[in-house]
Design an enzyme around this catalytic site. Structure first.
Site, PDB file in Angstrom:
ATOM      1  N   ASP A  35       4.646  -0.356  -6.924  1.00  0.00           N
ATOM      2  CA  ASP A  35       3.367  -0.698  -7.553  1.00  0.00           C
ATOM      3  C   ASP A  35       2.215  -0.071  -6.788  1.00  0.00           C
ATOM      4  O   ASP A  35       1.074  -0.149  -7.202  1.00  0.00           O
ATOM      5  CB  ASP A  35       3.185  -2.222  -7.615  1.00  0.00           C
ATOM      6  CG  ASP A  35       1.941  -2.602  -8.405  1.00  0.00           C
ATOM      7  OD1 ASP A  35       1.859  -2.210  -9.583  1.00  0.00           O
ATOM      8  OD2 ASP A  35       1.049  -3.271  -7.842  1.00  0.00           O
TER       9      ASP A  35
ATOM     10  N   ARG B 144       0.832  -1.193   0.000  1.00  0.00           N
ATOM     11  CA  ARG B 144       0.000   0.000   0.000  1.00  0.00           C
ATOM     12  C   ARG B 144       0.875   1.256   0.000  1.00  0.00           C
ATOM     13  O   ARG B 144       1.904   1.312   0.690  1.00  0.00           O
ATOM     14  CB  ARG B 144      -0.927   0.015   1.228  1.00  0.00           C
ATOM     15  CG  ARG B 144      -2.119  -0.916   1.128  1.00  0.00           C
ATOM     16  CD  ARG B 144      -3.122  -0.414   0.096  1.00  0.00           C
ATOM     17  NE  ARG B 144      -4.381  -1.149   0.101  1.00  0.00           N
ATOM     18  CZ  ARG B 144      -4.638  -2.197  -0.665  1.00  0.00           C
ATOM     19  NH1 ARG B 144      -3.705  -2.652  -1.485  1.00  0.00           N
ATOM     20  NH2 ARG B 144      -5.829  -2.787  -0.628  1.00  0.00           N
TER      21      ARG B 144
ATOM     22  N   GLU C  41      -2.821   7.279  -4.656  1.00  0.00           N
ATOM     23  CA  GLU C  41      -3.131   6.739  -5.975  1.00  0.00           C
ATOM     24  C   GLU C  41      -4.627   6.633  -6.245  1.00  0.00           C
ATOM     25  O   GLU C  41      -5.073   6.801  -7.392  1.00  0.00           O
ATOM     26  CB  GLU C  41      -2.482   5.356  -6.151  1.00  0.00           C
ATOM     27  CG  GLU C  41      -2.971   4.303  -5.179  1.00  0.00           C
ATOM     28  CD  GLU C  41      -2.227   2.980  -5.310  1.00  0.00           C
ATOM     29  OE1 GLU C  41      -1.280   2.903  -6.108  1.00  0.00           O
ATOM     30  OE2 GLU C  41      -2.602   2.027  -4.609  1.00  0.00           O
TER      31      GLU C  41
ATOM     32  N   HIS D  31      -0.535  -0.149  -9.620  1.00  0.00           N
ATOM     33  CA  HIS D  31      -1.206  -1.127  -8.754  1.00  0.00           C
ATOM     34  C   HIS D  31      -1.711  -2.326  -9.565  1.00  0.00           C
ATOM     35  O   HIS D  31      -2.883  -2.701  -9.515  1.00  0.00           O
ATOM     36  CB  HIS D  31      -2.364  -0.474  -7.998  1.00  0.00           C
ATOM     37  CG  HIS D  31      -2.631  -1.109  -6.664  1.00  0.00           C
ATOM     38  ND1 HIS D  31      -2.638  -0.396  -5.492  1.00  0.00           N
ATOM     39  CD2 HIS D  31      -2.888  -2.393  -6.315  1.00  0.00           C
ATOM     40  CE1 HIS D  31      -2.904  -1.209  -4.474  1.00  0.00           C
ATOM     41  NE2 HIS D  31      -3.047  -2.423  -4.952  1.00  0.00           N
TER      42      HIS D  31
END
Length: 323
Positions: free
Chosen positions: A255, A231, A260, A288
């Site tokens: 990622d 996260r 985000e 992600h």
């Protein structure tokens, strides 16, 4: 029984339709995430599946509207439930379920790939910010890989790196007995001090928010790299940018990026953190997608729909989150 599924991607639709046919339960597909503009669509349905939208983090109205329409549960289509306000969910009698496990190799193998890429300075090459041989890479057998969290995903990473010849150390709330002989468990401070590349595999919580801060980066090994497929808010991005800019860290593969969720609907690359980080060599950012494989998407869809069905029919699901 009728279910509604908010925030459906093109990749998820076929699995939703297959589950609907097999279980003889109609499922309404809404491509947009849940919002005050479309929450009324839940009205004719018995249950809701969704990924928490940014509005759901901020608006009590959505919870109240769902309950007014007879909804008693929220089936979250992810492992993390940090996007749900549990105070409001409890206030309006909404039982929350999640998808605690799906193909651990989806994220695990992505993390291994990311570890190898930052060690070999591939992001710098792809950004064309250095000449072909400007930065020499490091091999796994010459470095120590640190794993923060050895649950299902972290264990895949640890076993994979060990099999490829890397030394693996780890810090976790519980030691995994299946990793005996493959991983050495150490304190968090030792993990920071000894890791040439550190991969994060813990959930976002009050305790883990900004765990990687300016103070944390100061403790990390000079020239080490960070991989985050967990996260975004586990990492203080301002502190990360500083650590990369000064050379304290030699690279990062992310990622998951702070804030985000605010930008997925308008373009993830519009996140101000994205442009600032991508100006730094040997940084790789992906939107992600570490989990995004056919198998993982299928398991997420099927589990979230089954969770909703079970709450409605039996009042309980094995994946209920305690409020």
């Amino acid at each position: 029984m009728r279910l509604i599924y908010y925030g459906v991607s093109a990749d998820e639709e076929k699995f939703i339709k297959r589950w609907s046919f097999s279980n003889k339960i109609p499922v309404t597909i809404i491509n947009e995430g849940i919002s005050s503009e479309n929450v009324h669509f839940a009205g004719p349905h018995d249950g809701v599946c969704l990924y928490p939208s940014p509005e759901m983090r901020q608006s009590e109205l959505l919870y109240r509207k769902l309950r007014e329409q007879g909804i008693h549960q929220l089936s979250v289509k992810s492992t993390g439930v940090d996007g749900i306000n549990f105070e409001w969910a409890e206030k309006y009698g909404l039982t929350v379920t999640n998808v605690p496990s799906y193909s651990p190799t989806s994220v695990g193998h992505f993390a291994i790939m990311s570890i190898l890429m930052v060690l070999r300075n591939i992001p710098s090459v792809l950004q064309a910010k250095s000449s072909r041989k400007a930065a020499i890479g490091r091999e796994l057998q010459d470095v120590t890989v640190g794993i923060l969290g050895t649950g299902r995903i972290g264990s895949v990473v640890a076993e994979g790196i060990h099999a490829l010849g890397g030394r693996v150390i780890a810090t976790s709330s519980n030691e995994n007995p299946h990793l005996k002989g493959k991983v050495s468990y150490v304190s968090f401070d030792e993990l920071l001090k000894e890791s040439d590349v550190l991969s994060i595999h813990i959930p976002l919580s009050e305790q883990s928010t900004y765990l990687f801060s300016e103070e944390t980066f100061e403790k990390m090994k000079q020239g080490s790299c960070l991989v985050n497929t967990a996260r975004g808010k586990i990492v203080d991005t301002e502190a990360l940018i500083e650590a990369l800019a000064t050379g304290k860290l030699a690279g990062a593969a992310l990622d998951a990026l702070e804030d985000e969720e605010k930008y997925f609907s308008v373009g993830w690359e519009k996140n101000p953190y994205y442009s600032r980080l991508m100006d730094i060599p040997n940084v790789m950012i992906t939107p992600h997608i570490a989990y995004h494989t056919e198998l993982a998407v299928q398991e997420i869809v099927e589990t979230s729909l089954t969770n909703a069905r079970d709450i409605i029919t039996a009042g309980i699901s094995r994946n209920t989150i305690s409020l």
